[in-house]
Design a protein around this motif. Structure first.
Motif, PDB file in Angstrom:
ATOM      1  N   VAL A 167      -6.801  29.826 -49.566  1.00  0.00           N
ATOM      2  CA  VAL A 167      -6.483  31.122 -48.635  1.00  0.00           C
ATOM      3  C   VAL A 167      -5.718  31.881 -49.656  1.00  0.00           C
ATOM      4  CG1 VAL A 167      -5.089  31.898 -46.593  1.00  0.00           C
ATOM      5  CG2 VAL A 167      -6.775  29.757 -46.401  1.00  0.00           C
ATOM      6  N   ASP A 168      -4.680  31.424 -50.225  1.00  0.00           N
ATOM      7  CA  ASP A 168      -4.001  32.408 -50.924  1.00  0.00           C
ATOM      8  C   ASP A 168      -4.658  33.065 -52.231  1.00  0.00           C
ATOM      9  OD1 ASP A 168      -1.876  32.032 -49.322  1.00  0.00           O
ATOM     10  OD2 ASP A 168      -0.988  30.417 -50.782  1.00  0.00           O
ATOM     11  N   GLU A 169      -5.698  32.326 -52.683  1.00  0.00           N
ATOM     12  CA  GLU A 169      -6.451  32.768 -54.049  1.00  0.00           C
ATOM     13  C   GLU A 169      -7.412  33.857 -53.299  1.00  0.00           C
ATOM     14  OE1 GLU A 169      -7.980  29.338 -56.967  1.00  0.00           O
ATOM     15  OE2 GLU A 169      -7.534  28.493 -55.060  1.00  0.00           O
ATOM     16  N   VAL A 170      -8.037  33.594 -52.071  1.00  0.00           N
ATOM     17  CA  VAL A 170      -9.034  34.259 -51.540  1.00  0.00           C
ATOM     18  C   VAL A 170      -8.648  35.677 -51.219  1.00  0.00           C
ATOM     19  CG1 VAL A 170     -10.471  34.936 -49.626  1.00  0.00           C
ATOM     20  CG2 VAL A 170     -10.447  32.710 -50.676  1.00  0.00           C
ATOM     21  N   ALA A 171      -7.162  35.562 -50.668  1.00  0.00           N
ATOM     22  CA  ALA A 171      -6.492  36.783 -50.237  1.00  0.00           C
ATOM     23  C   ALA A 171      -6.081  37.736 -51.646  1.00  0.00           C
ATOM     24  CB  ALA A 171      -5.081  36.393 -49.537  1.00  0.00           C
TER      25      ALA A 171
END
Length: 387
Positions: A167-171
């Protein structure tokens, strides 16, 4: 050993069992796999199935994918009228007439890429030297994105497409691309040029966020999909030298590309939808709020559609087959906006590649090729060739 051009075995097995099969997402939540050709067309064209990724029951493979679509969905993850309003603003840039006028420019880009690839050498990675640069440059010119920024947006694109991204990478990747394209659009509002971002920036009815979201969609779809199709198609044709001659025949070339698109469907995991009403599909009741995946890859291998004309079975590639009704670009109001451009790029790139390099062959054992099976768009990580 699994044929790398075929759908994953689990999907093929589901298609053999039924056209509508109960399945489970990686997080354990239930969904439906719709694998048959007519059933997939129904899911993609019936308004009782929603493409809006903001729906709480919308089926997505990973939390990262949910983060990507829920925060800032592009128009392909919206329903009408929002979808139609945003899509209309770029439809004209991808009309067949407009793309046909681009063919000489695409031909020049292809020729230049091959000149660079073959300059002083007889070996190259076809993905890095040809398959990726050609569509990347074309979409950069159309959008108005500096080609020298390609390493940045290709890196971020792959983070967004990778099924293992958190999630953090995508965001972070999405925000970087959003800021980058939003900044470009703001600049073009003051300094317009002849490109899509400039035309969108000149409108008073779009926010910078909407422009950037549309730009992200076109940028990613405009280079990742075609690049992977060029690489996969090349390997497929190298395995079938008897069919390569079809590419040299201008009358046969368009049909040959349609068959390659049908046989080698790069969106193997399907298109997600959520039922917003109860729907009976092939005798199976899909209830409102249940997730559905329309499996393009298995629909394009449906014998009822593509194996009933006395030709080779649908699992085989046959460049003489009439494959025009394939679903590689989806179906219905959400079908791929850029399909005329993708067709032109594939026709020009493949025909020119095999015409200019008749001795083209793999430079590594076939068994050593590494395929991208951890992303939304299936393809090759590299393709070592010699000539």
């Amino acid at each position: 050993m699994r044929c790398p051009f075929s759908p994953p075995p689990a999907y093929t097995e589901a298609a053999r069992t039924s056209s509508v099969t109960r399945a489970e997402l990686p997080d354990g939540s239930p969904c439906w796999l719709v694998t048959g050709y007519p059933e997939v067309r129904t899911v993609l064209s019936d308004r009782r199935f929603s493409a809006d990724a903001r729906h709480p029951a919308f089926p997505l493979f990973t939390p990262g994918r949910r983060e990507l679509f829920a925060r800032n969905p592009s128009f392909i993850r919206l329903d009408d009228p929002e979808h139609a309003r945003l899509r209309r603003m770029v439809t004209g840039d991808f009309l067949v007439k407009r793309v046909e006028a681009m063919r000489p420019g695409i031909q020049q880009i292809v020729d230049d890429a091959l000149d660079r690839m073959t300059d002083g050498t007889t070996e190259a990675d076809l993905v890095a030297a040809f398959a990726l640069p050609v569509p990347s440059l074309v979409i950069c010119l159309l959008l108005g994105v500096p080609y020298e920024d390609r390493e940045m947006f290709q890196r971020l694109s792959r983070t967004l497409l990778n099924n293992t991204s958190g999630v953090d990478e995508v965001a972070k990747a999405q925000q970087e691309l959003q800021d980058y394209l939003g900044g470009l659009a703001a600049h073009k509002k003051e300094h317009p040029a002849e490109d899509i971002l400039s035309r969108l920036a000149a409108r008073d009815d779009l926010t910078l966020q909407e422009i950037a979201s549309t730009g992200i969609l076109l940028l990613i779809a405009g280079h990742e999909t075609t690049a992977n199709m060029i690489g996969l198609s090349t390997v497929l044709l190298l395995d079938r030298p008897d069919q390569v001659a079809k590419l040299a025949d201008p009358a046969a070339l368009p049909g040959a590309v349609e068959e390659l698109l049908r046989h080698t469907t790069i969106v193997q995991t399907g298109l997600p939808r959520v039922a917003v009403e109860d729907v009976e599909l092939e005798g199976t009741l899909i209830r409102a709020g249940e997730g559905v995946f329309a499996m393009l890859s298995t629909a394009n291998r449906d014998e009822r559609m593509f194996g009933a004309d006395g030709r080779l079975p649908a699992d085989e590639v046959d460049l003489d087959r009439d494959a025009r009704r394939h679903l590689a670009f989806g179906f219905g109001v959400h079908q791929c906006l850029g399909q005329p451009l993708a067709r032109a790029e594939l026709q020009i790139a493949l025909a020119t590649l095999f015409r200019r390099l008749p001795g083209l062959r793999l430079a590594a054992p076939r068994s050593e090729l590494v395929f991208r099976d951890d992303t939304v768009v299936y393809g090759l990580k590299s393709l070592p060739v010699t000539w």
